[in-house]
Structures are given as structure tokens and as C-alpha cells.
Design a protein around this motif. Sequence first.
Motif, PDB file in Angstrom:
ATOM      1  N   LYS A 236       0.836  -1.204   0.000  1.00  0.00           N
ATOM      2  CA  LYS A 236       0.000   0.000   0.000  1.00  0.00           C
ATOM      3  C   LYS A 236       0.872   1.255   0.000  1.00  0.00           C
ATOM      4  CE  LYS A 236      -3.933  -2.108   2.392  1.00  0.00           C
ATOM      5  NZ  LYS A 236      -4.693  -2.198   3.660  1.00  0.00           N
ATOM      6  N   TRP A 237       1.907   1.233   0.832  1.00  0.00           N
ATOM      7  CA  TRP A 237       2.799   2.404   0.896  1.00  0.00           C
ATOM      8  C   TRP A 237       3.490   2.624  -0.441  1.00  0.00           C
ATOM      9  CZ3 TRP A 237       8.237   2.764   3.389  1.00  0.00           C
ATOM     10  CH2 TRP A 237       8.628   4.103   3.486  1.00  0.00           C
ATOM     11  N   THR A 238       3.860   1.559  -1.109  1.00  0.00           N
ATOM     12  CA  THR A 238       4.494   1.692  -2.423  1.00  0.00           C
ATOM     13  C   THR A 238       3.573   2.423  -3.391  1.00  0.00           C
ATOM     14  OG1 THR A 238       5.749  -0.361  -2.092  1.00  0.00           O
ATOM     15  CG2 THR A 238       5.510   0.429  -4.360  1.00  0.00           C
ATOM     16  N   ARG A 239       2.309   2.024  -3.417  1.00  0.00           N
ATOM     17  CA  ARG A 239       1.354   2.689  -4.306  1.00  0.00           C
ATOM     18  C   ARG A 239       1.161   4.151  -3.925  1.00  0.00           C
ATOM     19  NH1 ARG A 239      -3.390  -2.002  -4.478  1.00  0.00           N
ATOM     20  NH2 ARG A 239      -2.143  -3.588  -5.566  1.00  0.00           N
ATOM     21  N   ILE A 240       1.130   4.401  -2.620  1.00  0.00           N
ATOM     22  CA  ILE A 240       0.974   5.773  -2.134  1.00  0.00           C
ATOM     23  C   ILE A 240       2.160   6.632  -2.554  1.00  0.00           C
ATOM     24  CG2 ILE A 240       0.989   7.173  -0.025  1.00  0.00           C
ATOM     25  CD1 ILE A 240      -0.684   4.874   1.272  1.00  0.00           C
ATOM     26  N   GLU A 241       3.379   6.104  -2.408  1.00  0.00           N
ATOM     27  CA  GLU A 241       4.569   6.879  -2.746  1.00  0.00           C
ATOM     28  C   GLU A 241       4.672   7.143  -4.243  1.00  0.00           C
ATOM     29  OE1 GLU A 241       6.569   8.543  -0.997  1.00  0.00           O
ATOM     30  OE2 GLU A 241       6.030   7.842   1.009  1.00  0.00           O
ATOM     31  N   ILE A 242       4.228   6.200  -5.061  1.00  0.00           N
ATOM     32  CA  ILE A 242       4.225   6.438  -6.507  1.00  0.00           C
ATOM     33  C   ILE A 242       3.383   7.664  -6.824  1.00  0.00           C
ATOM     34  CG2 ILE A 242       3.348   5.547  -8.714  1.00  0.00           C
ATOM     35  CD1 ILE A 242       4.248   2.756  -7.791  1.00  0.00           C
ATOM     36  N   ALA A 243       2.187   7.723  -6.230  1.00  0.00           N
ATOM     37  CA  ALA A 243       1.306   8.865  -6.466  1.00  0.00           C
ATOM     38  C   ALA A 243       1.883  10.145  -5.873  1.00  0.00           C
ATOM     39  CB  ALA A 243      -0.075   8.581  -5.872  1.00  0.00           C
ATOM     40  N   LYS A 244       2.423  10.054  -4.650  1.00  0.00           N
ATOM     41  CA  LYS A 244       2.950  11.260  -3.995  1.00  0.00           C
ATOM     42  C   LYS A 244       4.151  11.826  -4.737  1.00  0.00           C
ATOM     43  CE  LYS A 244       5.895  11.553  -0.870  1.00  0.00           C
ATOM     44  NZ  LYS A 244       6.704  11.102   0.282  1.00  0.00           N
ATOM     45  N   HIS A 245       5.034  10.955  -5.232  1.00  0.00           N
ATOM     46  CA  HIS A 245       6.200  11.435  -5.969  1.00  0.00           C
ATOM     47  C   HIS A 245       5.779  12.111  -7.273  1.00  0.00           C
ATOM     48  CE1 HIS A 245       8.575   9.229  -3.053  1.00  0.00           C
ATOM     49  NE2 HIS A 245       9.693   9.672  -3.621  1.00  0.00           N
ATOM     50  N   ARG A 246       4.728  11.603  -7.903  1.00  0.00           N
ATOM     51  CA  ARG A 246       4.227  12.256  -9.105  1.00  0.00           C
ATOM     52  C   ARG A 246       3.637  13.626  -8.770  1.00  0.00           C
ATOM     53  NH1 ARG A 246       3.151   9.442 -14.100  1.00  0.00           N
ATOM     54  NH2 ARG A 246       4.454   7.575 -14.142  1.00  0.00           N
ATOM     55  N   LEU A 247       2.997  13.712  -7.622  1.00  0.00           N
ATOM     56  CA  LEU A 247       2.501  15.007  -7.160  1.00  0.00           C
ATOM     57  C   LEU A 247       3.652  15.992  -6.992  1.00  0.00           C
ATOM     58  CD1 LEU A 247       0.263  16.839  -5.754  1.00  0.00           C
ATOM     59  CD2 LEU A 247       1.187  15.922  -3.617  1.00  0.00           C
ATOM     60  N   VAL A 248       4.700  15.583  -6.277  1.00  0.00           N
ATOM     61  CA  VAL A 248       5.815  16.487  -5.997  1.00  0.00           C
ATOM     62  C   VAL A 248       6.534  16.876  -7.286  1.00  0.00           C
ATOM     63  CG1 VAL A 248       7.998  16.757  -4.756  1.00  0.00           C
ATOM     64  CG2 VAL A 248       6.085  15.609  -3.648  1.00  0.00           C
ATOM     65  N   TYR A 249       6.642  15.935  -8.227  1.00  0.00           N
ATOM     66  CA  TYR A 249       7.212  16.273  -9.535  1.00  0.00           C
ATOM     67  C   TYR A 249       6.466  17.466 -10.138  1.00  0.00           C
ATOM     68  CZ  TYR A 249       7.909  16.037 -14.610  1.00  0.00           C
ATOM     69  OH  TYR A 249       8.148  16.360 -15.922  1.00  0.00           O
ATOM     70  N   SER A 250       5.138  17.414 -10.119  1.00  0.00           N
ATOM     71  CA  SER A 250       4.340  18.503 -10.699  1.00  0.00           C
ATOM     72  C   SER A 250       4.550  19.812  -9.948  1.00  0.00           C
ATOM     73  CB  SER A 250       2.856  18.137 -10.691  1.00  0.00           C
ATOM     74  OG  SER A 250       2.576  17.086 -11.580  1.00  0.00           O
ATOM     75  N   LEU A 251       4.595  19.746  -8.623  1.00  0.00           N
ATOM     76  CA  LEU A 251       4.801  20.963  -7.843  1.00  0.00           C
ATOM     77  C   LEU A 251       6.140  21.615  -8.186  1.00  0.00           C
ATOM     78  CD1 LEU A 251       3.534  19.752  -4.328  1.00  0.00           C
ATOM     79  CD2 LEU A 251       2.233  20.891  -6.153  1.00  0.00           C
ATOM     80  N   LEU A 252       7.157  20.793  -8.367  1.00  0.00           N
ATOM     81  CA  LEU A 252       8.475  21.320  -8.741  1.00  0.00           C
ATOM     82  C   LEU A 252       8.458  21.888 -10.156  1.00  0.00           C
ATOM     83  CD1 LEU A 252      10.779  18.520  -7.240  1.00  0.00           C
ATOM     84  CD2 LEU A 252      10.287  20.786  -6.273  1.00  0.00           C
ATOM     85  N   ARG A 253       7.718  21.234 -11.053  1.00  0.00           N
ATOM     86  CA  ARG A 253       7.613  21.760 -12.423  1.00  0.00           C
ATOM     87  C   ARG A 253       6.911  23.105 -12.430  1.00  0.00           C
ATOM     88  NH1 ARG A 253       8.621  22.201 -16.469  1.00  0.00           N
ATOM     89  NH2 ARG A 253       7.627  21.025 -18.125  1.00  0.00           N
ATOM     90  N   PHE A 254       5.927  23.269 -11.548  1.00  0.00           N
ATOM     91  CA  PHE A 254       5.225  24.551 -11.438  1.00  0.00           C
ATOM     92  C   PHE A 254       6.074  25.592 -10.713  1.00  0.00           C
ATOM     93  CE2 PHE A 254       1.018  22.160 -11.680  1.00  0.00           C
ATOM     94  CZ  PHE A 254       0.660  22.692 -12.904  1.00  0.00           C
ATOM     95  N   LYS A 255       7.207  25.139 -10.129  1.00  0.00           N
ATOM     96  CA  LYS A 255       8.072  26.011  -9.330  1.00  0.00           C
ATOM     97  C   LYS A 255       7.326  26.569  -8.117  1.00  0.00           C
ATOM     98  CE  LYS A 255      10.925  27.309 -13.319  1.00  0.00           C
ATOM     99  NZ  LYS A 255      11.832  26.174 -13.131  1.00  0.00           N
ATOM    100  N   LEU A 256       6.437  25.757  -7.576  1.00  0.00           N
ATOM    101  CA  LEU A 256       5.745  26.119  -6.345  1.00  0.00           C
ATOM    102  C   LEU A 256       6.639  25.799  -5.145  1.00  0.00           C
ATOM    103  CD1 LEU A 256       2.225  24.723  -7.258  1.00  0.00           C
ATOM    104  CD2 LEU A 256       2.733  27.119  -6.753  1.00  0.00           C
ATOM    105  N   PRO A 257       6.476  26.505  -4.047  1.00  0.00           N
ATOM    106  CA  PRO A 257       7.293  26.197  -2.859  1.00  0.00           C
ATOM    107  C   PRO A 257       6.922  24.830  -2.293  1.00  0.00           C
ATOM    108  CG  PRO A 257       5.591  27.821  -2.338  1.00  0.00           C
ATOM    109  CD  PRO A 257       5.572  27.653  -3.830  1.00  0.00           C
ATOM    110  N   VAL A 258       7.931  23.984  -2.096  1.00  0.00           N
ATOM    111  CA  VAL A 258       7.733  22.664  -1.483  1.00  0.00           C
ATOM    112  C   VAL A 258       8.594  22.640  -0.228  1.00  0.00           C
ATOM    113  CG1 VAL A 258       7.917  20.166  -1.773  1.00  0.00           C
ATOM    114  CG2 VAL A 258       7.293  21.604  -3.731  1.00  0.00           C
ATOM    115  N   ILE A 259       7.969  22.864   0.906  1.00  0.00           N
ATOM    116  CA  ILE A 259       8.672  23.015   2.176  1.00  0.00           C
ATOM    117  C   ILE A 259       8.098  22.011   3.170  1.00  0.00           C
ATOM    118  CG2 ILE A 259       9.243  24.620   4.045  1.00  0.00           C
ATOM    119  CD1 ILE A 259       8.520  26.907   2.057  1.00  0.00           C
TER     120      ILE A 259
END
Length: 360
Positions: free
Chosen positions: A107-130
Motif C-alpha cells: 500500500k505504501w508503495t502505491r501511495i509513494e508512486i502517487a505522492k512522488h508524481r505530485l511532488v514532480y508537478s509541484l516542482l515543475r510549477f516552481k511552487l514552494p515545497v517546504i
Amino acid sequence: MKLFKCDHCGQPVYFENTFCVQCNASLGFDPQRMDLVALQPAEDNSYVLFDSKGKITSSTPRYKYCSNKQYNVCNWLLPHDSEAEFCIACELNHTIPDLSKPDNLEKWTRIEIAKHRLVYSLLRFKLPVISKTENENKGIAFDFLADENKDGKKRLLTGHDHGLITLNIAEADDAIREMARNQMDEVYRTLLGHFRHEIGHYYWDQLIDNTKRLQPFRELFGDETTDYAEALKQHYSKAASEEWKESFISAYASSHPWEDWAETWAHYMHIVDTMETAYSFGMTLNPRSADADNDMSARLNIDPYTAKSIDDILERWIPLSFVMNSLNRAMGMKDSYPFVINEAVKEKLTFIHETIRKKK
């Protein structure tokens, strides 16, 4: 998401790959380069990039994997001399599932796949990730919890509270999530969708609240000071109605201005990231039987993460989503994007697009 390839042999690879199936090179995602890179081992348990001459010197940049690679849930990199143990994505984790319990690692593996894709997008948008470890008041943290973490007295709900995003790990079980989708009468429910929705609440706090964009937000989405708990109570107690389709992207978006924002924010992320994938593949849509008055042709030739106008995105998204739905139907599956973007929703998407570009 962009198309990745092994820069050692050229084999196309997925974002989550830890090694190349063609040449067996180790792969890791470098958030500084925003790219998946091929690696070779060096001394001191470090890794270096494959270089064309095969030379490794004292000045060659060295990397290490995020500590969570030991569980095969992360392939992100850090500089080898970094004191940090976790990558920028895993640093956001406050609570992970109890790995002593059966199925929780999966379950955690599936969660991390989705979360890492989320963070990728936030970084592409150059939004603050703190992370909250860096800034308790303005940071992000994730709690991945099971119902039993709450003594089993009440079902744990996925939600957001001042940067703390809680996810019930049962959402990583396809059967349970599908049951919830049917019970809630939703047409779309995914782990990635949950993350995109909840992070939308966080960025409302960062980009809208107490800023000059608050009043324009209220004019478009409504007054967020309306009693939130009562609004949700009213939403779930009402008989099913189709009126929401006139102004909202989903029925849940009609419950309260905060939920309208979060739902629309999530859809903006759905659209942009899917379009980046199509852009990376160089897709061009040229239907053989397209009506001249209703042309579904499109050249997906822009990077939506950097597009200046929402129109440039949406005029390509409409035909792309039609193709996606048609392909799904050919496989006997549900539409991948069963939503309609009317003028009212387009206005809200435009507001979000401009908010992200301006970053306050």
C-alpha cells in the motif's frame, strides 16, 4: 509527465524505474535536473553519472539514493555529501504505514508512486515545497494512517489541516477505493487525485488567503467564510441533483468554495500533467472522420507547465481527452476523463493558472 530515457543506452524508461531493463544501469531521479539519470557505482557507496569517457575524478558530482530506496518506494537522489537522509519528496512524510503489518508495504508503495508524481508537478510549477520539519507553520507533512491508528472507533478520513495531509491507506486498496467511489457517487477516485485535491487546500492557504487574490477568489468561487461543516452536512443530506453541472467541475465542488477550489485545482493538475505526457511523445491528433465544423485535430506542441495562456492548454485538452476516453472505451474501460469543462469551470481554471504563474 515527461518522457524519460536511460541516458546510458537510450532505452525509454518509466519515472519509477530504479534500473534500465535494457542495459541494467541504475536509475535515479535528480530533482535538481528534473530528470531520470543513469548511474554507476563509485567509492564510499556513492554513485556518479555515466560519462562518455568513463573517467571519474575528485570533482565528479556524487549522488546517493533517498533512504527510502531500501523499501523500494523511492528512486530519488540527493548529493552524496548532503546531511539529509531523505529526498525532497520523502522529507514531507510525517507518518508512514506500520510496515510490520501484512500488505502495508504494498500500500505504501502505491501511495509513494502517487505522492512522488505530485511532488514532480509541484516542482515543475516552481511552487514552494517546504516540509514541516523546515517550517512548522508553512510547511507540508503527510500522515499515511490506517483506521486502527485511531483505535478503530471512527473511520479515518483523508483530509487537510494547515499543511498536514492525512491519507487513509485503505485508499491504496483498489477494491476498497472502488467501493468508496460507488458509495460517494463519484466518477473518479484515485490516489493521485486525492493528493492533488488535498494539496490544493494547502496552496489556497499559501497563495490566496491574506493576499490580494482573496477578493477575486470570492467573486469567482464564493465566500469561504461560510460555515464549512454545515456546508458539507447540507451537501451530503441533499437528494441527488444535476444543478451543479452548470457551474462546477464535480458535485463535491459545489459543497463549499474551499472544495470548489481544491477540486478545480486537482483538475488543473490532471490536465497539465497528462498534456505534458502527450507533448513529450510528440502527439498530433488528426482524426480521419473529423467534421470540418467540429474539428478534433490538435498539435500537442506546447509544454503546458510553461504555457502562458490557459486557452493554449484547453484547446488541446478537449480533443486529447476525447481520444483518451475513446481509447478506454475500446478496451472496455470507463472514460479516463468523464468531466465537462464549461465556461464557468474554465474561468476558475484560468484563475488557478494565473495564480500559479504569479506565485502571489
